[in-house]
Design a protein around this motif. Structure first.
Motif, PDB file in Angstrom:
ATOM      1  N   MET A 167       8.191  21.677   3.327  1.00 34.30           N
ATOM      2  CA  MET A 167       9.166  22.240   2.412  1.00 34.30           C
ATOM      3  C   MET A 167      10.355  22.815   3.180  1.00 34.30           C
ATOM      4  N   THR A 168      10.069  23.401   4.348  1.00 30.85           N
ATOM      5  CA  THR A 168      11.180  23.949   5.135  1.00 30.85           C
ATOM      6  C   THR A 168      12.101  22.846   5.631  1.00 30.85           C
ATOM      7  N   GLU A 169      11.531  21.660   5.931  1.00 30.83           N
ATOM      8  CA  GLU A 169      12.359  20.535   6.355  1.00 30.83           C
ATOM      9  C   GLU A 169      13.290  20.096   5.227  1.00 30.83           C
ATOM     10  N   LEU A 170      12.761  20.082   4.009  1.00 29.69           N
ATOM     11  CA  LEU A 170      13.571  19.711   2.854  1.00 29.69           C
ATOM     12  C   LEU A 170      14.699  20.719   2.652  1.00 29.69           C
ATOM     13  N   ALA A 171      14.386  22.002   2.755  1.00 27.40           N
ATOM     14  CA  ALA A 171      15.401  23.043   2.584  1.00 27.40           C
ATOM     15  C   ALA A 171      16.468  22.926   3.667  1.00 27.40           C
ATOM     16  N   ALA A 172      16.060  22.614   4.907  1.00 22.93           N
ATOM     17  CA  ALA A 172      17.032  22.458   5.992  1.00 22.93           C
ATOM     18  C   ALA A 172      17.927  21.245   5.756  1.00 22.93           C
ATOM     19  N   ALA A 173      17.335  20.149   5.289  1.00 25.08           N
ATOM     20  CA  ALA A 173      18.122  18.951   5.001  1.00 25.08           C
ATOM     21  C   ALA A 173      19.118  19.210   3.880  1.00 25.08           C
ATOM     22  N   LEU A 174      18.697  19.928   2.864  1.00 23.82           N
ATOM     23  CA  LEU A 174      19.612  20.261   1.767  1.00 23.82           C
ATOM     24  C   LEU A 174      20.727  21.179   2.246  1.00 23.82           C
ATOM     25  N   ASP A 175      20.373  22.147   3.104  1.00 25.00           N
ATOM     26  CA  ASP A 175      21.364  23.092   3.622  1.00 25.00           C
ATOM     27  C   ASP A 175      22.427  22.370   4.451  1.00 25.00           C
ATOM     28  N   GLU A 176      22.015  21.361   5.231  1.00 20.82           N
ATOM     29  CA  GLU A 176      22.972  20.584   6.024  1.00 20.82           C
ATOM     30  C   GLU A 176      24.001  19.885   5.137  1.00 20.82           C
ATOM     31  N   ARG A 177      23.576  19.528   3.939  1.00 19.79           N
ATOM     32  CA  ARG A 177      24.483  18.858   2.998  1.00 19.79           C
ATOM     33  C   ARG A 177      25.267  19.852   2.139  1.00 19.79           C
TER      34      ARG A 177
END
Length: 70
Positions: free
Chosen positions: A1-11
């Motif tokens: 889930m943290t990976e998903l949040a980081a990927a969303l934050d990058e965008r």
């Protein structure tokens, strides 16, 4: 889930969890999200460690788990 949040934050996309009231667009929300993620990871590690210890203990007593051979 943290990976998903980081990927969303990058965008430039914020994550808002309605059920738990977590909003990663705020510093407090990001902190809470990371604390919950760390607690979840620790719980998973403890369960995994306990399972391994239980299997090792059973093997030491001569127990063999799993499905019987056909």
């Amino acid at each position: 889930m943290t990976e998903l949040a980081a990927a969303l934050d990058e965008r430039g996309i914020g994550l808002i969890v309605l059920e738990q009231g977590i909003d990663t667009t705020t510093p407090a929300g990001r902190f809470l999200f990371h604390v919950l993620a760390a607690m979840d990871e620790m719980t998973a590690d403890l369960i995994s460690e306990g399972t391994r210890e239980g299997l090792e203990s059973a093997r030491a007593r001569g127990r063999v788990g799993g499905r019987p051979r056909a």
